[in-house]
Write a protein that holds these residues in place. Structure first.
Motif, PDB file in Angstrom:
ATOM      1  N   ALA A 139      31.875  39.944  35.698  1.00 48.16           N
ATOM      2  CA  ALA A 139      32.663  38.718  35.892  1.00 48.16           C
ATOM      3  C   ALA A 139      31.954  37.486  35.332  1.00 48.16           C
ATOM      4  O   ALA A 139      30.780  37.245  35.623  1.00 48.16           O
ATOM      5  CB  ALA A 139      32.970  38.519  37.366  1.00 48.16           C
ATOM      6  N   THR A 140      32.680  36.705  34.565  1.00 43.87           N
ATOM      7  CA  THR A 140      32.155  35.424  34.102  1.00 43.87           C
ATOM      8  C   THR A 140      31.958  34.483  35.285  1.00 43.87           C
ATOM      9  O   THR A 140      30.925  33.831  35.418  1.00 43.87           O
ATOM     10  CB  THR A 140      33.116  34.790  33.085  1.00 43.87           C
ATOM     11  OG1 THR A 140      33.209  35.643  31.932  1.00 43.87           O
ATOM     12  CG2 THR A 140      32.623  33.413  32.646  1.00 43.87           C
ATOM     13  N   THR A 141      32.942  34.397  36.161  1.00 48.76           N
ATOM     14  CA  THR A 141      32.872  33.547  37.351  1.00 48.76           C
ATOM     15  C   THR A 141      33.175  34.384  38.583  1.00 48.76           C
ATOM     16  O   THR A 141      34.164  35.116  38.614  1.00 48.76           O
ATOM     17  CB  THR A 141      33.871  32.387  37.261  1.00 48.76           C
ATOM     18  OG1 THR A 141      33.628  31.628  36.064  1.00 48.76           O
ATOM     19  CG2 THR A 141      33.762  31.471  38.468  1.00 48.76           C
ATOM     20  N   VAL A 173      35.738  41.212  33.333  1.00 48.16           N
ATOM     21  CA  VAL A 173      36.406  40.303  34.275  1.00 48.16           C
ATOM     22  C   VAL A 173      36.148  38.847  33.906  1.00 48.16           C
ATOM     23  O   VAL A 173      35.005  38.451  33.680  1.00 48.16           O
ATOM     24  CB  VAL A 173      35.921  40.588  35.706  1.00 48.16           C
ATOM     25  CG1 VAL A 173      36.553  39.617  36.698  1.00 48.16           C
ATOM     26  CG2 VAL A 173      36.212  42.039  36.098  1.00 48.16           C
ATOM     27  N   ALA A 174      37.196  38.047  33.866  1.00 50.87           N
ATOM     28  CA  ALA A 174      37.045  36.605  33.688  1.00 50.87           C
ATOM     29  C   ALA A 174      36.729  35.926  35.012  1.00 50.87           C
ATOM     30  O   ALA A 174      35.831  35.090  35.099  1.00 50.87           O
ATOM     31  CB  ALA A 174      38.313  36.008  33.077  1.00 50.87           C
ATOM     32  N   ASP A 194      41.110  44.053  33.075  1.00 51.72           N
ATOM     33  CA  ASP A 194      40.604  43.539  34.364  1.00 51.72           C
ATOM     34  C   ASP A 194      40.286  42.046  34.301  1.00 51.72           C
ATOM     35  O   ASP A 194      39.250  41.588  34.781  1.00 51.72           O
ATOM     36  CB  ASP A 194      39.359  44.324  34.795  1.00 51.72           C
ATOM     37  CG  ASP A 194      39.666  45.750  35.200  1.00 51.72           C
ATOM     38  OD1 ASP A 194      40.801  46.188  34.973  1.00 51.72           O
ATOM     39  OD2 ASP A 194      38.775  46.424  35.723  1.00 51.72           O
ATOM     40  N   THR A 195      41.191  41.271  33.759  1.00 51.43           N
ATOM     41  CA  THR A 195      40.953  39.831  33.583  1.00 51.43           C
ATOM     42  C   THR A 195      40.743  39.103  34.906  1.00 51.43           C
ATOM     43  O   THR A 195      39.760  38.378  35.087  1.00 51.43           O
ATOM     44  CB  THR A 195      42.150  39.197  32.835  1.00 51.43           C
ATOM     45  OG1 THR A 195      42.355  39.879  31.604  1.00 51.43           O
ATOM     46  CG2 THR A 195      41.907  37.721  32.588  1.00 51.43           C
ATOM     47  N   LEU A 196      41.687  39.269  35.836  1.00 52.51           N
ATOM     48  CA  LEU A 196      41.683  38.501  37.091  1.00 52.51           C
ATOM     49  C   LEU A 196      41.566  39.469  38.266  1.00 52.51           C
ATOM     50  O   LEU A 196      42.473  40.254  38.534  1.00 52.51           O
ATOM     51  CB  LEU A 196      42.975  37.691  37.202  1.00 52.51           C
ATOM     52  CG  LEU A 196      43.238  36.948  38.514  1.00 52.51           C
ATOM     53  CD1 LEU A 196      42.083  36.028  38.869  1.00 52.51           C
ATOM     54  CD2 LEU A 196      44.552  36.176  38.427  1.00 52.51           C
ATOM     55  N   TYR A 197      40.438  39.381  38.966  1.00 54.68           N
ATOM     56  CA  TYR A 197      40.114  40.280  40.070  1.00 54.68           C
ATOM     57  C   TYR A 197      40.344  39.516  41.365  1.00 54.68           C
ATOM     58  O   TYR A 197      39.470  38.800  41.848  1.00 54.68           O
ATOM     59  CB  TYR A 197      38.660  40.712  39.918  1.00 54.68           C
ATOM     60  CG  TYR A 197      38.215  41.925  40.707  1.00 54.68           C
ATOM     61  CD1 TYR A 197      38.984  42.493  41.709  1.00 54.68           C
ATOM     62  CD2 TYR A 197      36.973  42.512  40.432  1.00 54.68           C
ATOM     63  CE1 TYR A 197      38.550  43.599  42.421  1.00 54.68           C
ATOM     64  CE2 TYR A 197      36.533  43.628  41.132  1.00 54.68           C
ATOM     65  CZ  TYR A 197      37.311  44.164  42.118  1.00 54.68           C
ATOM     66  OH  TYR A 197      36.875  45.268  42.820  1.00 54.68           O
ATOM     67  N   ALA A 198      41.541  39.637  41.927  1.00 56.15           N
ATOM     68  CA  ALA A 198      41.911  38.942  43.172  1.00 56.15           C
ATOM     69  C   ALA A 198      41.612  39.881  44.329  1.00 56.15           C
ATOM     70  O   ALA A 198      42.410  40.760  44.649  1.00 56.15           O
ATOM     71  CB  ALA A 198      43.385  38.543  43.139  1.00 56.15           C
TER      72      ALA A 198
END
Length: 375
Positions: A139-141, A173-174, A194-198
């Motif tokens: 994850a970037t963030t 992941v972003a 898997d861009t947005l891991y909520a």
């Protein structure tokens, strides 16, 4: 992969690059005015005119308190801090731990394309000390604290499969968000897989999240996790692929809602578009992770326009045949568009009008009303 050549810059890459294009080309920001003074923080004050003692200013050129978002998070050593972030591409990983609660990040230009937090780790990227990052570590963030809010910021991961043919762990992941009461207004989430891991902090922890007027793009499972998340007035875009010869190219949603959680993902008054061929993406598949084999993924998509990129005849698929999507909590209601046409009724479970009255943002979020936040 069938092709390892470098593909043309994707729409995601173009948008990320666009934030820095003006500076790179030496372009003037606009008509010159002799008396004009730069206001990199817009209407949100400055270090010389601080809104309050817990407002920190980030500027890549040194006009703020710090030059990186990571340094600003480190300086915000308590609860209730606001970061005002000047336009720029911040190439770094950032993590907000559980102690930094009630934090707000504001993109100062009021255009999310101008403030980009981006890095390029993937699950299979080798770590300096050995091993690889894994999906979470890519994850970037990463946001773990409760009460986080972001306005007009782009969160991106620009790792590309074509650049790394030897890596099989292609999840990149972003943003991974785990805290309760996490809200995102007019933000963008850019990546491929898997861009947005909520998600949430733990299996027994239910984390409410709200995404309003946001944009997310990707190809494989690019919105996923076990969070209780509402996506309202959002735009989801599926990307084209050159490494596959046929459908499906991927899946928009892959929820992993815990079986004990009555509420998973709700998508309402949104739209799904595509740059891939018609019918080459599925709307969703359930993720039942090995760490929680009792998960019962939940996704409701209602009052949403589904473009031709979605396979209307078979919009759902299994991630594992041991956990068929038909046994999960997938439903739709009053969707429109070519991707919403019901040609095989058993493949498109629909809510009744009575059930739809309980599929609302208020039901998902309870006494928390993030849609009333103004910035």
């Amino acid at each position: 992969m069938l092709s390892q050549h470098r593909r043309p810059l994707s729409r995601r890459g173009f948008l990320v690059a666009g934030a820095a294009a003006g500076a790179a080309l030496g372009l003037a920001p606009g008509p010159a005015r002799a008396a004009a003074r730069p206001r990199p923080f817009g209407r949100y004050g400055s270090p010389a005119a601080r809104l309050d003692s817990k407002t920190l200013y980030v500027h890549p050129g040194g006009a703020g308190d710090v030059t990186t978002v990571r340094d600003a998070v480190a300086a915000a050593d308590g609860s209730g801090y606001t970061l005002v972030i000047a336009p720029g591409v911040y190439r770094q990983t950032v993590a907000v731990d559980r102690t930094r609660t009630e934090m707000t990040w504001i993109g100062a230009s009021e255009d999310p394309r101008d403030v980009v937090i981006v890095y390029d780790n993937a699950a299979g990227t080798p770590k300096p000390g050995g091993g690889s990052y894994g999906t979470t570590g890519s994850a970037t963030t990463t946001l773990q604290a409760d009460g986080f809010t972001a306005h007009r910021i782009t969160f991106a991961n620009d790792w590309l499969r074509a650049d790394h043919p030897g890596i099989t762990g292609t999840q990149a992941v972003a943003l991974k968000v785990q805290g309760d009461r996490s809200a995102f207004h007019h933000c963008r989430f850019l990546g491929h897989q898997d861009t947005l891991y909520a998600d949430s902090m733990a299996l027994g922890t239910f984390a409410r999240q709200y995404f309003a007027h946001c944009y997310a793009e990707g190809d494989v499972d690019f919105v996923f996790g076990r969070g209780t998340a509402v996506f309202e007035h959002c735009h989801f875009r599926t990307l084209d692929r050159t490494d596959l010869s046929g459908a499906p190219y991927g899946f928009v949603f892959a929820p992993s809602t815990a079986g004990a959680n009555p509420l998973g993902y709700l998508v309402t008054r949104s739209r799904v578009s595509s740059e891939a061929p018609d019918g080459f993406h599925k709307l969703a598949r359930p993720w039942v992770p090995s760490s929680d084999t009792t998960a019962r993924p939940m996704l409701t998509v209602r009052d949403t326009w589904l473009g031709p990129g979605i396979d209307a005849a078979a919009p759902y698929a299994n991630m594992s045949n041991s956990h068929p999507w038909q046994s999960m909590r997938f439903a739709e209601y009053r969707n429109t568009g070519p991707g919403a046409r019901i040609t095989v009724p058993e493949n498109r479970p629909q809510l009744t009008a009575e059930q739809a009255r309980s599929a609302t943002r208020a039901a998902h979020l309870g006494d928390w009303e993030p849609w009333k936040e103004v910035c």
